[in-house]
Design an enzyme around this catalytic site. Structure first.
Site, PDB file in Angstrom:
ATOM      1  N   LYS A   1       0.846  -1.153   0.027  1.00  0.00           N
ATOM      2  CA  LYS A   1       0.040  -0.049   0.035  1.00  0.00           C
ATOM      3  C   LYS A   1       0.965   1.172   0.051  1.00  0.00           C
ATOM      4  O   LYS A   1       0.674   2.186  -0.631  1.00  0.00           O
ATOM      5  CB  LYS A   1      -0.834   0.073   0.929  1.00  0.00           C
ATOM      6  CG  LYS A   1      -2.026  -0.969   1.067  1.00  0.00           C
ATOM      7  CD  LYS A   1      -3.066  -0.839   2.059  1.00  0.00           C
ATOM      8  CE  LYS A   1      -4.342  -1.646   2.045  1.00  0.00           C
ATOM      9  NZ  LYS A   1      -5.280  -1.553   3.038  1.00  0.00           N
TER      10      LYS A   1
ATOM     11  N   LYS B   1      -7.210 -11.076  -5.076  1.00  0.00           N
ATOM     12  CA  LYS B   1      -8.288 -11.240  -4.082  1.00  0.00           C
ATOM     13  C   LYS B   1      -9.664 -10.581  -4.287  1.00  0.00           C
ATOM     14  O   LYS B   1      -9.502  -9.354  -4.680  1.00  0.00           O
ATOM     15  CB  LYS B   1      -7.876 -10.852  -2.581  1.00  0.00           C
ATOM     16  CG  LYS B   1      -8.718 -11.230  -1.413  1.00  0.00           C
ATOM     17  CD  LYS B   1      -8.257 -10.837  -0.133  1.00  0.00           C
ATOM     18  CE  LYS B   1      -8.392  -9.441   0.298  1.00  0.00           C
ATOM     19  NZ  LYS B   1      -8.623  -9.518   1.747  1.00  0.00           N
TER      20      LYS B   1
ATOM     21  N   LYS C   1     -12.785  -5.373  -1.063  1.00  0.00           N
ATOM     22  CA  LYS C   1     -13.754  -4.250  -1.506  1.00  0.00           C
ATOM     23  C   LYS C   1     -13.121  -3.101  -2.015  1.00  0.00           C
ATOM     24  O   LYS C   1     -13.707  -2.309  -2.610  1.00  0.00           O
ATOM     25  CB  LYS C   1     -14.434  -4.039  -0.138  1.00  0.00           C
ATOM     26  CG  LYS C   1     -13.756  -4.053   1.139  1.00  0.00           C
ATOM     27  CD  LYS C   1     -14.610  -3.810   2.394  1.00  0.00           C
ATOM     28  CE  LYS C   1     -14.238  -4.585   3.536  1.00  0.00           C
ATOM     29  NZ  LYS C   1     -12.746  -4.397   4.020  1.00  0.00           N
TER      30      LYS C   1
END
Ligand code: TRP
Length: 331
Positions: free
Chosen positions: A112, A197, A200
């Protein structure tokens, strides 16, 4: 009695991946009010650029969806992280237990942080320290088991290390928890990109089934799922990740092993139709219940208020003990 704690981060709409990877397991686990705690971890939504109104909306929606998915507030404790000060109180003590190096090694941080830097954005300090707050979430409750997706394994490992280290230095204070993962579909992959994956926060929603997607939308997403070259339907995650993902989803919906399911299909079309049907039926009751609950926001708020009170009562003595053990004067 096994104390269970898990959290869901309100950074996006909940997905089929969240449901099959975690939430459904929570529903099966909720037993006694002080055994299972489920937390909307809203402080964790602040580690990257965020929109306050959206975080607020998604937090309420996550709590509502957890209830819609079947969490019973009579049998578990459902609450919002920011309502219980013990999390941040304990987090500081754990920052004094963790090292800079071990946090910089966290895979999720590296990924990230690289992404933010690539986009020319700053990296919030809280992105680095976030696994420490997560450890505090877990350790404040004397948690024994943490049911989470595979991607959280490293963070739970860190939590264990911090608990052990703290106990060694300052005397036994924390229960050392362990991660648990459901046997099937712990990891549902993106339908358009089966190498990653079904999260969301993925950029495009085309490969992600959201719990509140209309049946027609679910069908379209499943029918357009990427499959692999090669003949026939076999379950081979390495060579045929797209087909394996569909079989894993169907397995999680039906309870039949994916390898066994594969034998029943000769082509992708029939498999996709069955996956679409199974997912639509799986989500139907959740959507219906969500609509009902969303019509009564006061009731959801009352559940969260009560949950926070119960959570506070459990966390307070543990965190007080930790403050004393580390050398703070009793107030
Ligand atoms: N880090 C988890 C995630 O990204 C969310 C989380 C925060 C969590 N605190 C937790 C999960 C404590 C389990 C226990 O999904």
């Amino acid at each position: 009695m096994t104390r269970i704690f898990s959290g869901v981060k309100p950074t996006g709409h909940l997905t089929l991946g969240n449901y099959l990877g975690a939430v459904r397991q929570w529903v099966a686990a909720d037993q006694e009010p002080d055994e299972a705690l489920f937390c909307v971890v809203n402080l964790h939504a602040l580690t990257v650029e965020h929109d306050p109104a959206r975080v607020r909306r998604l937090s309420r929606q996550a709590a509502t969806l957890l209830l819609a998915a079947g969490l019973d507030p009579q049998r578990c404790t459902l609450f919002v992280q920011s309502h219980v000060d013990e999390h941040t109180r304990l987090s500081y003590l754990l920052e004094c237990t963790a090292t800079d190096g071990e946090l910089r090694r966290m895979i999720q941080y590296r990924e990230k942080a690289a992404k933010s830097l690539g986009a020319g954005e700053g990296v919030r300090l809280s992105l680095l320290t976030y696994p420490v707050l997560m450890a505090a979430d877990i350790l404040a409750y004397g948690t024994q088991e943490v049911p989470v997706g595979e991607d959280q394994r490293q963070h739970v490992e860190l939590t264990r290390d911090l608990a052990v280290r703290f106990n060694q230095r300052y005397g036994h204070t924390f229960t050392v928890p362990k991660a648990t993962h459901p046997a099937v579909a712990a990891r549902v992959m993106d339908l358009q990109d089966p190498g990653s994956k079904m999260g969301k926060s993925h950029e495009s929603g085309a490969g992600i089934v959201y719990l509140l997607d209309e049946p027609g939308v679910v069908r379209k997403k499943v029918m357009r799922a990427v499959t692999d070259g090669g003949d026939g339907v076999v379950h081979d995650r390495a060579a045929r990740p797209g087909v394996a993902n569909l079989l894993d989803i169907l397995a999680a919906c039906t309870g039949t092993a994916p390898e066994v399911l594969a034998e029943g299909y000769s082509g992708y079309g029939a498999l996709k139709r069955d996956v679409a049907d199974a997912v639509v039926e799986l989500l139907r009751p959740v959507r219906e219940r969500h609509t009902e609950l969303a019509g009564d926001p006061g009731a959801v708020e009352a559940v969260l208020r009560e949950g926070a009170e119960r959570a506070r009562g459990l966390a307070r003595p543990v965190v007080d003990r930790a403050y004393e053990a580390i050398g703070m004067l009793a107030p």
